[in-house]
Design a protein around this motif. Structure first.
Motif, PDB file in Angstrom:
ATOM      1  N   UNK A 104       0.868  -1.182   0.000  1.00 44.36           N
ATOM      2  CA  UNK A 104       0.000   0.000   0.000  1.00 44.36           C
ATOM      3  C   UNK A 104       0.900   1.227   0.000  1.00 44.36           C
ATOM      4  N   UNK A 105       0.895   1.944  -1.113  1.00 44.43           N
ATOM      5  CA  UNK A 105       1.653   3.194  -1.192  1.00 44.43           C
ATOM      6  C   UNK A 105       0.806   4.264  -0.532  1.00 44.43           C
ATOM      7  N   UNK A 106       1.212   4.688   0.646  1.00 44.08           N
ATOM      8  CA  UNK A 106       0.381   5.552   1.466  1.00 44.08           C
ATOM      9  C   UNK A 106       0.730   7.024   1.285  1.00 44.08           C
ATOM     10  N   UNK A 107       1.373   7.354   0.154  1.00 45.65           N
ATOM     11  CA  UNK A 107       1.629   8.752  -0.156  1.00 45.65           C
ATOM     12  C   UNK A 107       2.503   8.931  -1.361  1.00 45.65           C
ATOM     13  N   UNK A 108       1.892   9.329  -2.491  1.00 48.77           N
ATOM     14  CA  UNK A 108       2.651   9.624  -3.689  1.00 48.77           C
ATOM     15  C   UNK A 108       2.343   8.725  -4.864  1.00 48.77           C
ATOM     16  N   UNK A 109       2.011   7.464  -4.599  1.00 48.16           N
ATOM     17  CA  UNK A 109       1.707   6.532  -5.675  1.00 48.16           C
ATOM     18  C   UNK A 109       0.529   7.006  -6.514  1.00 48.16           C
ATOM     19  N   UNK A 127      -0.495  -3.481  -6.158  1.00 44.92           N
ATOM     20  CA  UNK A 127      -0.202  -2.100  -5.769  1.00 44.92           C
ATOM     21  C   UNK A 127      -1.496  -1.338  -5.479  1.00 44.92           C
ATOM     22  N   UNK A 128      -1.687  -0.982  -4.219  1.00 43.43           N
ATOM     23  CA  UNK A 128      -2.785  -0.111  -3.826  1.00 43.43           C
ATOM     24  C   UNK A 128      -2.183   1.216  -3.382  1.00 43.43           C
ATOM     25  N   UNK A 129      -2.885   2.310  -3.634  1.00 44.11           N
ATOM     26  CA  UNK A 129      -2.260   3.602  -3.359  1.00 44.11           C
ATOM     27  C   UNK A 129      -3.260   4.629  -2.830  1.00 44.11           C
ATOM     28  N   UNK A 186      -8.041   7.426  -8.777  1.00 45.20           N
ATOM     29  CA  UNK A 186      -7.904   6.007  -8.485  1.00 45.20           C
ATOM     30  C   UNK A 186      -7.421   5.638  -7.107  1.00 45.20           C
ATOM     31  N   UNK A 187      -7.332   6.589  -6.185  1.00 43.12           N
ATOM     32  CA  UNK A 187      -6.840   6.280  -4.839  1.00 43.12           C
ATOM     33  C   UNK A 187      -7.745   5.252  -4.160  1.00 43.12           C
ATOM     34  N   UNK A 188      -7.137   4.328  -3.436  1.00 48.54           N
ATOM     35  CA  UNK A 188      -7.889   3.314  -2.700  1.00 48.54           C
ATOM     36  C   UNK A 188      -8.214   3.774  -1.285  1.00 48.54           C
ATOM     37  N   UNK A 189      -7.471   4.724  -0.794  1.00 50.77           N
ATOM     38  CA  UNK A 189      -7.703   5.313   0.519  1.00 50.77           C
ATOM     39  C   UNK A 189      -7.172   6.735   0.469  1.00 50.77           C
TER      40      UNK A 189
END
Length: 413
Positions: A104-109, A127-129, A186-189
């Motif tokens: 989980x890319x939690x900033x920038x992806x 890859x979730x971002x 497209x952000x997942x969170x």
């Protein structure tokens, strides 16, 4: 499509410490078709005998920054998008080689990186971002030096684009716009900066960030999207108020108290500690050009990092697995296992990196487990990680087989 059957496995399903032997798992079209304690019949199957080795879910790292190509964020932006992308390629490839089949890319992806992985242009985990992190002016996501005049600096777009990883938003309306834009992309969170941090130059680490109405507005927008809000928080007060305002997942949570840990557990929120980066920068920060003011804040956090995790454990907080590694420290991803072993048992750490991480991602039953209809993200361990968690800290040397989405990306059996 050929069915792959993994046979003669000792199975850790992501939850139970009771690991049955002699198990078989059938994989078809990227999914687990069947899990059985008997031989699985299939005429055209590709069979792999695991020889009694441990078969378990692929690992999940809930806190990465694929584009963070340097420990100094001023240099991350200065080097440009090609440099950031090149770093992401090597970082994601290394993660997959270490058995991390989801990150989980939690900033920038962003969507472009996700799409490149999906198309096979980049070799990497699922890859979730979160898209760009939402920060207030002067918050942890605002990396401008004090010498920069925000009213006249043309490098700071007044629409909110502060740097490659962050969007600046002040006030409820601007926060809603920022959140909606990241979901559109497209952000997942969504991640917000809920407190001061180590890497930012102008905010003290003890500082609570964002007003209650701003946080609640962001949380509400995430819920409407059937998603959730995460918040960067180090100090106890920031953790408490963010969870009280509806944030579902706290990143770091380093300076938590016993009382707040109990509150987080009662609310059913999650915390993702990130020890690997704290220990890496403590050792290497000065030699890597980590700013002195940031190194001072890091030293303060380091002294309480392990005791904070102990408080979370004692309170029964649901804890996920994350590393937060920046720049060339990405090679230390697996050190998180050994650091956590100072506080947690092997089974606790394994759950953090599999089934609990899947809960955080809202993908329980699909990730972090070995069960029918789950994604075929699997690793084989040469040994028993429930007895020796250090097997997962060896940068894949103890992983003879890695499968991601049904595709075997490593097989040395």
């Amino acid at each position: 499509m050929t069915i792959t059957i993994l046979e003669n496995a000792r199975l850790f399903d992501g939850v139970s410490a009771d690991c049955p032997t002699g198990m078989s798992v059938a994989v078809e079209k990227g999914m687990i078709r069947e899990v059985s304690d008997k031989a699985i019949t299939a005429s055209d199957a590709h069979r792999i005998d695991l020889g009694g080795r441990t078969l378990m879910p692929g690992l999940i790292d809930l806190h990465i920054h694929a584009y963070a190509s340097d420990v100094n964020f001023q240099r991350v932006d200065a080097m440009g998008p090609a440099h950031r992308t090149a770093h992401a390629v090597r970082m994601l490839g290394h993660a997959l080689d270490c058995g991390f089949t989801t990150v989980r890319d939690i900033g920038g992806g962003d969507w472009s990186l996700w799409r490149s992985i999906e198309e096979g242009l980049i070799r990497g985990p699922r890859f979730l971002y979160a898209g760009r992190i939402v920060s207030m002016t002067g918050g942890h996501g605002d990396m401008r030096q004090m010498s920069v005049d925000g009213h006249h600096d043309h490098g700071f777009c007044q629409c909110g684009q502060a740097n490659s990883l962050t969007v600046i938003a002040d006030g409820v309306d601007a926060c809603l716009t920022a959140v909606r834009e990241e979901f559109r992309r497209g952000a997942h969170t969504i991640k917000i900066m809920g407190s001061g941090g180590v890497a930012s130059p102008t905010d003290p680490i003890w500082m609570n960030q964002y007003r209650e109405d701003e946080v609640r507005a962001i949380v509400g927008e995430c819920i409407e999207r059937r998603s959730y809000a995460s918040a960067h928080c180090h100090p106890d007060s920031a953790i408490r108020r963010c969870v009280e305002f509806g944030v579902r997942c706290i990143e770091h949570g380093t300076l938590i108290s016993d009382e707040t840990a109990a509150f987080v557990a009662e609310r059913g929120a999650y915390i993702v500690p990130t020890m690997a980066i704290i220990f890496a920068l403590r050792e290497l920060g000065p030699s890597m050009g980590f700013p002195p003011e940031s190194q001072e804040k890091l030293d303060f956090v380091f002294d309480q990092a392990l005791s904070g995790m102990d408080r979370m454990r004692n309170a029964g907080v649901k804890i996920g697995f994350g590393t937060d590694l920046l720049g060339t420290t990405y090679t230390r991803q697996c050190t998180e296992f050994e650091i956590r072993s100072e506080v947690f048992t092997p089974i606790e750490i394994l759950r953090q990196a599999t089934s609990i991480a899947a809960e955080v991602l809202q993908m329980e039953g699909k990730l972090g487990c070995v069960a029918a209809d789950a994604h075929a993200d699997l690793i084989v361990v040469d040994g028993d990680p429930l007895e020796d968690i250090g097997l997962l800290a060896q940068n894949s040397r103890a992983l003879p087989l890695i499968m991601r989405g049904g595709e075997i990306v490593k097989n040395s059996l």
